[in-house]
Design a protein around this motif. Structure first.
Motif, PDB file in Angstrom:
ATOM      1  N   MET A 145     101.122  34.295  -2.591  1.00  0.00           N
ATOM      2  CA  MET A 145     101.263  35.022  -1.127  1.00  0.00           C
ATOM      3  C   MET A 145     102.513  35.226  -0.695  1.00  0.00           C
ATOM      4  O   MET A 145     103.551  34.747  -1.230  1.00  0.00           O
ATOM      5  CB  MET A 145     100.434  34.161  -0.230  1.00  0.00           C
ATOM      6  N   HIS A 146     102.895  36.221   0.195  1.00  0.00           N
ATOM      7  CA  HIS A 146     104.065  36.242   0.938  1.00  0.00           C
ATOM      8  C   HIS A 146     104.091  34.995   1.486  1.00  0.00           C
ATOM      9  O   HIS A 146     103.431  34.432   2.318  1.00  0.00           O
ATOM     10  CB  HIS A 146     104.095  37.362   1.972  1.00  0.00           C
ATOM     11  N   SER A 154     104.644  40.023  -0.899  1.00  0.00           N
ATOM     12  CA  SER A 154     104.191  39.150  -1.701  1.00  0.00           C
ATOM     13  C   SER A 154     105.294  38.807  -2.753  1.00  0.00           C
ATOM     14  O   SER A 154     105.161  38.099  -3.851  1.00  0.00           O
ATOM     15  CB  SER A 154     103.097  39.151  -2.354  1.00  0.00           C
ATOM     16  N   ASN A 156     107.612  36.342  -3.342  1.00  0.00           N
ATOM     17  CA  ASN A 156     107.608  34.909  -2.920  1.00  0.00           C
ATOM     18  C   ASN A 156     109.046  34.210  -3.570  1.00  0.00           C
ATOM     19  O   ASN A 156     108.859  34.285  -4.852  1.00  0.00           O
ATOM     20  CB  ASN A 156     106.434  34.308  -3.044  1.00  0.00           C
ATOM     21  N   GLY A 174     100.874  42.499   0.671  1.00  0.00           N
ATOM     22  CA  GLY A 174     100.895  41.086   1.207  1.00  0.00           C
ATOM     23  C   GLY A 174     100.380  41.327   2.414  1.00  0.00           C
ATOM     24  O   GLY A 174     100.048  42.205   3.005  1.00  0.00           O
ATOM     25  N   SER A 175     100.108  40.142   3.009  1.00  0.00           N
ATOM     26  CA  SER A 175     100.517  38.786   2.289  1.00  0.00           C
ATOM     27  C   SER A 175      99.570  38.259   1.270  1.00  0.00           C
ATOM     28  O   SER A 175     100.036  37.288   0.832  1.00  0.00           O
ATOM     29  CB  SER A 175     100.811  37.815   3.490  1.00  0.00           C
TER      30      SER A 175
END
Length: 490
Positions: A145-146, A154, A156, A174-175
């Motif tokens: 996920m973000h 997202s 990350n 995202g998220s």
């Protein structure tokens, strides 16, 4: 209860059933999988094995933070054994699912995509997940996920950028990008995300799947790492509207099937404020989808709604950023994580999220209380009244618009800006432009895929309805889905 002879006969029949190919297994929707398992055409174990193999083959796309292969296979074998004995089975018996990693799952890390929580293992499932498990669902893993749900790409920095199901060079949205990518990429038939301003609907649209943001308050929110109690909700992501109905029914205790709406009875608003200045391919696919509805007998009603954007700007960030500090702090304390929001902020890895926490939540640029109170007590009620009046005065069942103004953009170089119709525009506000107002109003939003651009990228159409019209919105979604060509697999 079946006799031993009946059980033996069932086992022989299962052994004699032609096997599904692995790609057939991974293409099954949740509803199709549940029926195939119940009918003895496949086993839950074989389905889990096929999905795990696909997930492992796509590890470079970072859809998962935790893939629980051993746990899922053990649960699948237990489900198969129970079904073979004729024991009562729920509507999701033996069906593998995924959940976003800000939703607590007993015995597995719940990281919220951030380093400070990577070792936190809750003892209980979030109620929304517990309901799905009680219906027989099996958890394959926790999706990426973000970070802390504060973004729409997202990308990350701690657990890797999630790749789009249809083009790995592009972001997943995202998220809830990991759930969107896993479902779109045939690593799971369905799953859960969370949505504060578009976080279920955006990744669903960008990965060619369907997603529901329910009316705020319909789904239990316990056990979910929050942003804003006013705006947050969990929501299902799946490859069919029927699966969204199934999940929604299990979570709320409502029926798990519904009939499509009669298109001739439908009045659908088309707000120019949401449909203007979109990518040409997005516009083309939207026009074709709306024409299919109109040709089936629905009435399309042009709308202005130009007042929404300015009103929404006075609500979105003030509410989310003010409530985040208190809501996250309370969650960390109440769930025994052993850390504070300051501890979380100190270890945030993604630069955009780091700025939000250091400057806008905990720093000198934090939202003043009077700005928050004005957003909650004045501007949000006005936005809700504007939506309610629009639906009533125009006698509308829903409004329709592109979920996002443009399809998924390249992972590299899109964190801050993207190009829309030749102009450099800020990524975050551009992608939430259409999803955020309904979020702040607390109304339900449903996105479904309407086709692929000439570059092979999915486009989503969103339907928003009056507060707590979720089931009727899903019925409209079933109707529109039935009028459109099937979405090609990646």
């Amino acid at each position: 209860m079946k006799t031993r002879l009946q059980t033996a006969v069932l086992a022989l029949a299962l052994a004699a059933t032609p096997a599904f190919a692995a790609d057939d297994l991974t293409s099954l929707t949740a509803g199709e999988a549940a029926k195939a398992i119940a009918d003895g055409k496949i086993t839950s174990e074989s389905l889990v094995e096929a999905l795990l193999a696909n997930a492992k083959a796509n590890e470079a796309g970072h859809a998962f933070i935790t893939l629980d292969g051993d746990g899922a296979l053990a649960a699948a074998r237990a489900a198969d054994a129970a079904i073979a004995k004729g024991e009562a089975a729920g509507p999701l018996a033996g069906v593998p699912i995924v959940v976003k990693d800000n939703i607590s799952a007993a015995g597995l890390p719940t990281t919220a995509g951030t380093p400070a929580l990577k070792d936190w293992v809750p003892a209980t499932d979030a109620p929304v997940l517990a309901k799905l498990k009680a219906a027989g669902a099996i958890l394959l893993g926790k999706t990426n996920m973000h970070e802390l749900a504060f973004g729409i790409t997202s990308n990350n920095a701690a657990f890797g950028a999630v790749a789009n199901a249809y083009d790995p060079s592009r972001f997943a949205g995202g998220s809830s990008g990991g759930t969107g990518a896993a479902v779109g990429g045939r690593m799971a038939p369905a799953g859960l995300g969370t949505d504060t301003g578009g976080s279920v609907r955006i990744p669903s649209a960008l990965n060619g799947v369907a997603g529901l943001r329910p009316s705020v308050g319909r789904y239990p929110q316990g056990g979910i790492v929050p942003i804003s109690h006013t705006r947050d909700t969990a929501g299902p992501i799946a490859r069919s509207i029927a699966d969204l109905v199934l999940f929604d029914g299990v979570i709320t205790g409502d029926a798990t099937t519904i009939e499509p709406a009669d298109p001739k009875s439908l009045r659908i608003g088309v707000p120019s404020a949401f449909n203007d200045n979109v990518d040409p391919e997005t516009g083309r696919l939207m026009t074709a989808a709306l024409k299919a509805l109109e040709d089936a007998g629905a009435t399309l009603v042009p709308l202005d709604m130009s007042d929404v954007a300015a009103l929404n700007d006075k609500i979105g960030f003030p509410v989310a950023l003010w409530e985040a500090k208190g809501d996250i702090s309370a969650f960390l304390k109440d769930n025994g994580t052993g850390i504070t929001i300051e501890d979380v902020a100190a270890k945030v890895a993604s630069p955009d999220v780091k700025f939000v926490f250091d400057e806008l939540i905990l720093g000198d640029k934090a939202i003043p209380e009077e700005v928050y109170l004005a957003a909650i007590n004045d501007f949000r009620p006005k936005l809700q009244a504007l939506y309610a009046e629009t639906f009533v005065v125009n006698d509308l069942d829903a409004i329709a618009f592109p979920t996002t103004p443009l399809p998924a953009q390249p992972i590299a170089g899109s964190d801050e800006t993207v190009k829309l119709n030749g102009q450099d525009v800020p990524t975050f506000p551009t992608f939430i432009r259409n999803t955020d107002p309904g979020s702040n109003a607390g109304i339900p939003g449903l996105t479904l895929p309407v086709g692929l651009t000439k570059d092979g990228l999915p486009v989503g159409l969103e339907l928003d309805g009056p507060a707590f019209s979720d089931r009727h919105l899903l019925a409209i979604g079933l109707t529109l889905e039935g009028l459109l060509p099937a979405m090609p697999a990646p």
